[in-house]
Design an enzyme around this catalytic site. Structure first.
Site, PDB file in Angstrom:
ATOM      1  N   CYS A   1     -21.550-100.641  -1.314  1.00 54.70           N
ATOM      2  CA  CYS A   1     -21.850-100.215  -2.697  1.00 54.70           C
ATOM      3  C   CYS A   1     -21.775-101.403  -3.651  1.00 54.70           C
ATOM      4  CB  CYS A   1     -20.927 -99.103  -3.174  1.00 54.70           C
ATOM      5  SG  CYS A   1     -21.041 -97.620  -2.172  1.00 54.70           S
TER       6      CYS A   1
ATOM      7  N   ASP B   1     -12.146-102.435 -13.912  1.00 53.81           N
ATOM      8  CA  ASP B   1     -12.273-101.560 -12.743  1.00 53.81           C
ATOM      9  C   ASP B   1     -11.161-101.975 -11.780  1.00 53.81           C
ATOM     10  OD1 ASP B   1     -12.784-100.485 -10.277  1.00 53.81           O
ATOM     11  OD2 ASP B   1     -14.914-100.990 -10.234  1.00 53.81           O
TER      12      ASP B   1
ATOM     13  N   HIS C   1     -18.950-103.424  -8.164  1.00 54.59           N
ATOM     14  CA  HIS C   1     -19.305-102.246  -7.370  1.00 54.59           C
ATOM     15  C   HIS C   1     -20.335-101.436  -8.174  1.00 54.59           C
ATOM     16  CE1 HIS C   1     -18.609 -98.108  -5.836  1.00 54.59           C
ATOM     17  NE2 HIS C   1     -18.139 -98.661  -4.742  1.00 54.59           N
TER      18      HIS C   1
ATOM     19  N   GLN D   1      -9.621-101.603  -6.673  1.00 60.74           N
ATOM     20  CA  GLN D   1      -9.083-102.417  -5.573  1.00 60.74           C
ATOM     21  C   GLN D   1      -7.907-103.277  -6.026  1.00 60.74           C
ATOM     22  OE1 GLN D   1     -10.075-101.834  -2.583  1.00 60.74           O
ATOM     23  NE2 GLN D   1     -12.093-100.906  -2.844  1.00 60.74           N
TER      24      GLN D   1
ATOM     25  N   LYS E   1      -7.476 -94.581  -2.961  1.00 66.00           N
ATOM     26  CA  LYS E   1      -7.350 -95.973  -2.502  1.00 66.00           C
ATOM     27  C   LYS E   1      -5.900 -96.453  -2.632  1.00 66.00           C
ATOM     28  CE  LYS E   1     -12.070 -97.152  -3.825  1.00 66.00           C
ATOM     29  NZ  LYS E   1     -12.786 -96.981  -2.559  1.00 66.00           N
TER      30      LYS E   1
HETATM   31  N1  C6P Z   1     -15.195 -98.612  -3.083  1.00 68.06           N
HETATM   32  C1  C6P Z   1     -15.338 -99.260  -0.744  1.00 68.06           C
HETATM   33  O1  C6P Z   1     -15.435 -99.010   0.459  1.00 68.06           O
HETATM   34  P1  C6P Z   1     -14.476 -93.989  -6.231  1.00 68.06           P
HETATM   35  O2  C6P Z   1     -15.568 -93.688  -5.253  1.00 68.06           O
HETATM   36  O3  C6P Z   1     -14.790 -93.444  -7.600  1.00 68.06           O
HETATM   37  O4  C6P Z   1     -13.117 -93.593  -5.745  1.00 68.06           O
HETATM   38  O5  C6P Z   1     -14.400 -95.583  -6.346  1.00 68.06           O
HETATM   39  C2  C6P Z   1     -15.526 -96.320  -6.686  1.00 68.06           C
HETATM   40  C3  C6P Z   1     -15.219 -97.783  -6.682  1.00 68.06           C
HETATM   41  C4  C6P Z   1     -15.248 -98.478  -7.883  1.00 68.06           C
HETATM   42  N2  C6P Z   1     -14.923 -99.785  -7.941  1.00 68.06           N
HETATM   43  C5  C6P Z   1     -14.576-100.463  -6.844  1.00 68.06           C
HETATM   44  C6  C6P Z   1     -14.191-101.908  -6.968  1.00 68.06           C
HETATM   45  C7  C6P Z   1     -14.553 -99.833  -5.597  1.00 68.06           C
HETATM   46  O6  C6P Z   1     -14.191-100.524  -4.520  1.00 68.06           O
HETATM   47  C8  C6P Z   1     -14.909 -98.463  -5.511  1.00 68.06           C
HETATM   48  C9  C6P Z   1     -14.973 -97.767  -4.175  1.00 68.06           C
HETATM   49  C10 C6P Z   1     -15.184 -98.104  -1.714  1.00 68.06           C
HETATM   50  O7  C6P Z   1     -15.358-100.398  -1.172  1.00 68.06           O
HETATM   51  C11 C6P Z   1     -16.172 -97.025  -1.463  1.00 68.06           C
HETATM   52  S1  C6P Z   1     -17.815 -97.495  -1.849  1.00 68.06           S
END
Ligand code: C6P
Length: 413
Positions: free
Chosen positions: A371, A207, A130, A210, A233
């Site tokens: 993203c 990371d 991401h 997910q 999430k």
């Molecule tokens: N992915 C998706 O729709 P934040 O925005 O900081 O809570 O998370 C960022 C982020 C980082 N790593 C991974 C693997 C992610 O999936 C995400 C966020 C969302 O897939 C929003 S772009």
């Protein structure tokens, strides 16, 4: 046969009742929410915990001698204890509250890497990441003169593990790797990857944005140095997140931001920083959000992460099988081990158009590059439609998705 296959309908029906938002209709149809990878819905217990805090306990934390401040502090620090237990960190001082995965990764880039790396050093990431696990490393490489190296993926969307290992050279300072790909659902064998990196003296950040919502995570068992994730999430409030960091490393790192609460003593000549984890929590934190996150952890613990993983695995298989039967569907991402999401294309319909037509039928999915532009580039596409699951989804949701895709095909015929 796993638990989910034995009694899938019962489990999902019970869990679903805990999520009031799912009871509504959208465009005249019962809501089908298949966008939990972007942001998961909150159970009533989380919504109530946040509301109760605002109604009865609100005050600033760590500062007041009065009763409300004590109550707020106890609830906020109680959430830290819950999260420590949830990911099995060795110590509560290893749990740093942030605004989300993005801030957690930036903290490590700027506070752990930036003071220690320079020309000749490398940061290793993968093609699956991401943007939040790419751009912070690009920034720190620009600032320090270090080099960013990217490990490849294959046509299924799986990491090429031999290539990744061959890139783990002596000049790599840190490896940053996703637990689960948000675009393709690929579950990376992070434990094995971490063991390989450790053997070569490379620090590892996972990371886990997910990962945490879908499976039990044990940071001591993984043996990672850092693990980053987001509250929204995992059924908690937005604007909350966690950085797990190994205590010995956090101790050595300078603060990420300066301000109140992260200090013991300040004069114009010098400042003594607070102990862990407060050294990394400058300013008034997102108190209500963290309390809600604690309630989300309670909810997940009582539901059981293994039960959730088993149930979702059966539902994911069903979703993939049903999608594969739709004429003109191209599935994007076919790794052997996947969780949570499935990306796809329908004929030559633009993913945004598809998402809009599905919304007219009450079905919420995400469309676009998610993203993760480099992943899209790897597959020669600009974006996908993505359906993502949580344990409150059921087979009816998938059937509604498939029916809505049928309508979309008719519209674009
Ligand atoms: N992915 C998706 O729709 P934040 O925005 O900081 O809570 O998370 C960022 C982020 C980082 N790593 C991974 C693997 C992610 O999936 C995400 C966020 C969302 O897939 C929003 S772009």
């Amino acid at each position: 046969m796993n638990h989910a296959q034995r009694q899938p309908a019962v489990a999902a029906a019970d869990w679903r009742k805990d999520f009031p938002i799912l009871e509504q209709t959208i465009n005249g149809q019962p809501l089908v929410y298949l966008d939990s990878a972007a942001s998961a819905q909150q159970p009533r217990s989380v919504i109530d915990a946040v509301a109760r805090y605002h109604r009865e306990d609100h005050a600033n934390v760590h500062r007041g001698v009065h009763t409300l401040s004590h109550r707020a502090t106890d609830a906020y620090e109680g959430a830290r204890d819950k999260i420590r237990a949830f990911i099995n960190a060795a110590n509560r001082s290893e749990i740093v509250f942030t605004s989300g995965t993005t801030e957690s990764i930036n903290l490590v880039a700027q506070s752990f890497c930036r003071p220690r790396i320079g020309p000749g050093d490398k940061i290793l990431i993968t093609h699956l990441e991401h943007h939040s696990n790419i751009v912070p490393w690009q920034l720190v490489c620009e600032q320090s003169g270090a080099e960013l190296v990217v490990a490849p993926i294959d046509d299924h969307g799986q990491l090429e593990l031999d290539a990744l290992r061959s890139l783990m050279t002596g000049d790599v300072f840190l490896l940053a790797v996703g637990h689960v790909s948000n675009a393709l659902g690929t579950v990376n064998p992070v434990k094995e990857i971490i063991a390989d990196a450790k053997q070569r003296g490379i620090a590892v950040l996972v990371d886990g944005a997910q990962g945490v919502p879908h499976m039990a995570v044990d940071v001591q068992d993984l043996d990672c140095d850092f693990y980053a994730f987001s509250g929204h999430k995992m059924f908690g409030p937005t604007g909350t997140g966690v950085l797990y960091g190994r205590e010995t490393l956090l101790e050595e790192m300078p603060p990420y931001q300066g301000g109140g609460d992260m200090i013991l003593e300040v004069s114009f000549e010098s400042t003594t920083y607070n102990e862990l984890p407060y050294k990394f929590e400058a300013g008034t934190p997102n108190i209500s959000g963290v309390i809600g996150l604690g309630a989300a952890v309670d909810y997940l613990q009582s539901t059981g992460m293994q039960r959730i993983a088993d149930y979702e695995s059966g539902l994911h298989d069903y979703m993939v099988a049903q999608l594969a039967r739709v004429d003109d569907v191209r599935l994007v991402g076919s790794a052997a081990n996947r969780a949570g999401v499935q990306s796809f294309l329908l004929g030559d319909i633009h993913s945004h158009d598809l998402g809009t037509i599905l919304d007219h039928q009450g079905v919420a999915i995400r469309t676009g590059h998610h993203c993760a532009m480099p992943v899209m580039t790897r597959f020669g596409i600009s974006g996908t439609a993505r359906a993502s699951l949580a344990f409150y989804n059921n087979r009816d949701d998938i059937d509604r998705l498939i029916a809505a895709l049928g309508k979309a095909r008719q519209v674009f015929k």
